[in-house]
Enzyme design. Structure first.
Site: not given
Lengths: 214, 257
Positions: A82, A192, A194
């Site tokens: 990001c 992202h 994650e």
């Protein structure tokens, strides 16, 4: 046991990325650090980030971590996520123009105003949600990730590298933009991993087993 | 190929326990938010929202632990709303692993709080929750007003103007609940949803009134919502999230399958 250092430069929540890395590869030692030595000694480095680029660059410059990231980029696998991707470019249009780390040649720009889809509906900014990632060429980090898988995005700016060859994947909103960069031992993603469920964890796992060669 | 419309199940959490009768037959502990979140994640939820309805301040730490636990094993975006009043409340939720926080009444009482929060943590994590009720009479042009206290107290604030103002102040997303429809199972207030969605540049989540899967699709197609939120139709296991996505896809909506 190999180690991965998540760079903590005071820009918010690192809980998710640390947990996701642990989940993706339980055999890897995940450390969350701001200490230059610890980062330079780790086998791999994750450079996360949320928020505004000016605050990010200020924190990196004041702490000396900017130099550490420049060294890492020359020596070992580095994953930017990001804002951590955007900071790798030469500069960003955010905050009236902000010089960045210049590890990858290019600029970070804002989505144009009043974008519409093919039906004439207004496209919202930030670009938020699950969108398809189109891999442009094979790379160890794409292993076991199906072409055009959906990853979670939330951003208003995106990278425009000068050399098209470093674009590892594109996403359409509504036009194709660079959502992943690959340059030697550096890999960076706008989305992202994650927060992207199974495919995101797979990408993190791939990174944690990557030797930095393509 | 484009951005998928999102389906967001919402869990009401009181003292760390899910309330409003979750009735999964195959779940060991129907009140355990972690177990329910895990299930929604498996079914393909695009995000999960927790609404903390804990009344007493002393017990508010419980939601922090819930978020921590869920964020340790569920890797999709998590939003926490309810009782977010200070920058410190936000910091605690984000540190626990939340990606976004929902600000509701605190925004009405102090709009500047939204600006401070967005400047401090970034617009991407600030969701402003708007509870709106129709105040125009039949035959008049439609008009909706902001209500607080669970829809009991009118504020005199026009909902569309308020949504625009919140975006100016830094809201990264709007969670719009129709207080007329909430709990009715009659479907979203589609004209309201569309009016707000077309008035702002940020994504709008439609909420309040979902009773069947076509209501979800209507929210996107007619309401122009970017995401749809529902609680009871998923909790009571009437429909799975996967079924909801199949229905939306069958109606031509792009979803993550």
């Amino acid at each position: 046991m190999s180690t991965v250092a998540v760079i903590d430069y005071g820009m918010g929540n690192l809980h998710s990325i640390v947990k996701a890395l642990q989940h993706a590869a339980p055999e890897v030692d995940v450390i969350c650090v701001s200490d230059a030595e610890a980062i330079l000694q780790a086998d791999r480095v994750v450079f996360p980030g949320v928020g505004a680029i000016r605050d990010c660059m200020q924190a990196l410059n004041q702490s000396g971590l900017a130099d550490v990231i420049l060294q890492v980029a020359k020596s070992k696998p580095l994953l930017g996520i990001c804002l951590g991707m955007q900071a790798l470019l030469t500069d960003s249009a955010e905050n009236n123009g902000t010089p960045c780390l210049a590890i990858i040649d290019g600029h970070v720009v804002h989505f144009p105003e009043a974008l519409t889809d093919t039906d004439g509906n207004l496209l919202k900014i930030p670009h938020m949600g699950w969108n398809q990632v189109h891999q442009l060429h094979p790379h160890p980090l794409w292993e076991n990730i199906p072409q055009d898988s959906r990853f979670y995005f939330v951003h208003s700016y995106y990278a425009q590298p000068n050399d098209a060859a470093v674009t590892a994947a594109t996403t359409q909103y509504p036009d194709a933009f660079t959502c992943a960069l690959a340059q030697a031992n550096v890999f960076a993603v706008q989305f992202h991993p994650e927060k992207s469920q199974a495919v995101g964890l797979q990408l993190l796992k791939n990174f944690l087993h990557w030797d930095g060669h393509v | 190929m484009s951005l998928a419309k999102r389906i967001i199940p919402c869990l009401d959490v009181d003292n760390g326990r899910v309330v409003k009768g979750v009735k999964f037959v195959d779940i060991r502990d129907a009140g355990d938010p972690v177990e329910i979140a895990r299930r929604y994640d498996r079914e393909g939820a695009d995000e999960i929202t927790f609404l903390d309805i804990t009344a007493t301040h002393d017990n508010r730490d419980t939601i922090v632990h819930v978020v921590e636990q869920v964020a340790s094993e569920v890797f999709i975006p998590l939003t926490v709303g309810g009782g977010i009043r200070t920058l410190d409340d936000i910091r605690r939720m984000l540190n626990a692993g939340a990606d976004k926080v929902g600000i509701n009444s605190a925004a009405v009482f102090n709009p500047g709080f939204v600006r401070e929060a967005a400047e401090r943590f970034g617009s991407q994590c600030i969701v402003v929750a708007i509870d709106a009720k129709k105040v125009s009479q039949l035959g008049e042009p439609s008009c909706w007003e902001i209500f607080t206290h669970g829809g009991r107290k009118p504020t005199g604030i026009d909902a569309i103007e308020w949504a625009r103002k919140m975006v100016d102040y830094g809201a990264g997303e709007i969670l719009l609940t129709s207080m007329d429809r909430d709990g009715t199972r009659e479907g979203f207030d589609l004209p309201l949803t569309r009016a707000i969605s077309e008035a702002v540049t940020v994504p709008v989540i439609a909420s309040g009134g979902v009773g069947n899967l076509d209501h979800l699709a209507d929210g996107v197609i007619e309401g122009k919502a970017d995401a749809v939120l529902a609680a009871s139709i998923f909790h009571f296991a009437e429909y799975t999230i996967e079924q909801a996505k199949q229905r939306m896809a069958a109606r031509g909506i792009e979803v993550r399958l």
